[in-house]
Write a protein that holds these residues in place. Sequence first.
Motif, short mmCIF file in Angstrom:
data_model
loop_
_atom_site.label_atom_id
_atom_site.label_comp_id
_atom_site.label_asym_id
_atom_site.label_seq_id
_atom_site.Cartn_x
_atom_site.Cartn_y
_atom_site.Cartn_z
N UNK A 48 0.94 -1.23 0.05
CA UNK A 48 -0.09 0.10 0.14
C UNK A 48 0.91 1.21 0.12
N UNK A 49 2.00 1.22 0.74
CA UNK A 49 2.91 2.42 0.65
C UNK A 49 3.62 2.78 -0.50
N UNK A 50 3.88 1.68 -1.36
CA UNK A 50 4.25 2.01 -2.71
C UNK A 50 3.51 2.41 -3.77
N UNK A 51 2.16 1.71 -3.51
CA UNK A 51 0.92 2.32 -4.40
C UNK A 51 0.72 3.56 -4.09
N UNK A 52 0.77 4.09 -2.71
CA UNK A 52 0.34 5.25 -2.23
C UNK A 52 1.36 6.14 -2.94
N UNK A 53 2.68 5.86 -2.84
CA UNK A 53 3.83 6.74 -3.33
C UNK A 53 3.71 6.98 -4.81
N UNK A 54 3.35 5.85 -5.54
CA UNK A 54 3.15 5.76 -7.18
C UNK A 54 1.97 6.89 -7.47
N UNK A 55 0.89 6.86 -6.62
CA UNK A 55 -0.31 7.44 -7.06
C UNK A 55 0.17 9.42 -6.76
N UNK A 56 0.83 9.22 -5.77
CA UNK A 56 1.48 10.67 -5.33
C UNK A 56 2.46 11.36 -6.52
N UNK A 57 3.08 10.39 -6.95
CA UNK A 57 4.18 10.78 -7.82
C UNK A 57 3.22 11.36 -9.27
N UNK A 64 0.53 17.71 -12.14
CA UNK A 64 0.29 19.26 -11.86
C UNK A 64 1.60 19.94 -12.21
N UNK A 65 2.65 19.14 -12.29
CA UNK A 65 3.97 19.90 -12.96
C UNK A 65 3.86 20.15 -14.61
N UNK A 66 3.08 19.26 -15.19
CA UNK A 66 2.80 19.35 -16.80
C UNK A 66 1.97 20.31 -16.83
N UNK A 67 0.91 20.77 -16.15
CA UNK A 67 -0.14 21.63 -16.14
C UNK A 67 0.52 22.96 -16.08
N UNK A 68 1.46 23.16 -15.03
CA UNK A 68 2.29 24.38 -14.89
C UNK A 68 3.18 24.75 -15.96
N UNK A 69 3.78 23.77 -16.51
CA UNK A 69 4.58 23.98 -17.54
C UNK A 69 3.90 24.32 -18.68
N UNK A 70 2.72 23.80 -19.19
CA UNK A 70 1.55 24.38 -20.22
C UNK A 70 1.50 25.57 -19.94
#
Length: 142
Positions: free
Chosen positions: A70-79, A85-91
């Motif tokens: 679950x920790x790995x899945x949560x970290x992957x989802x957060x990533x 979000x970073x893609x939207x900011x870059x756009x």
Amino acid sequence: MQLIKAALISSTVFVAMTLSAHAAESGKKKGYGDNPNIFEVLGQKTLDTAQDAANAVDRTTQKGIAKVRPKVAGTWQETKIYSEEQTEIAKENSQKAAATVNKKWNEAKASVLGDPNSPPAPIESHPLSQSSTSPAQNGQLN
């Protein structure tokens, strides 16, 4: 640390496979017989102990994996969310930069070529024999 874990897991898998194969062979023998050899008894007890240890390691490993998953899945989802979000900011930033470049380009073009919205400069025509400047402008008085 990772190397130790990998060695432990691989040796456990190897022992478990070996023990299961040996247990299948020795499963035919029920008990030790009327006059067992001491080495057969010790070997069987060692085999049983090793099998129990391998099963305990397997259960512990499965519990560890269940805790980490679950920790790995949560970290992957957060990533993934952070990347979006970073893609939207870059756009947005690239659109702002494009608008700024376009504005500057139009300003430079207008300053070099003239503003197309402003009226053209008046054209004056004079005969060639007449001076384009008046004598008062040249510093001469009539």
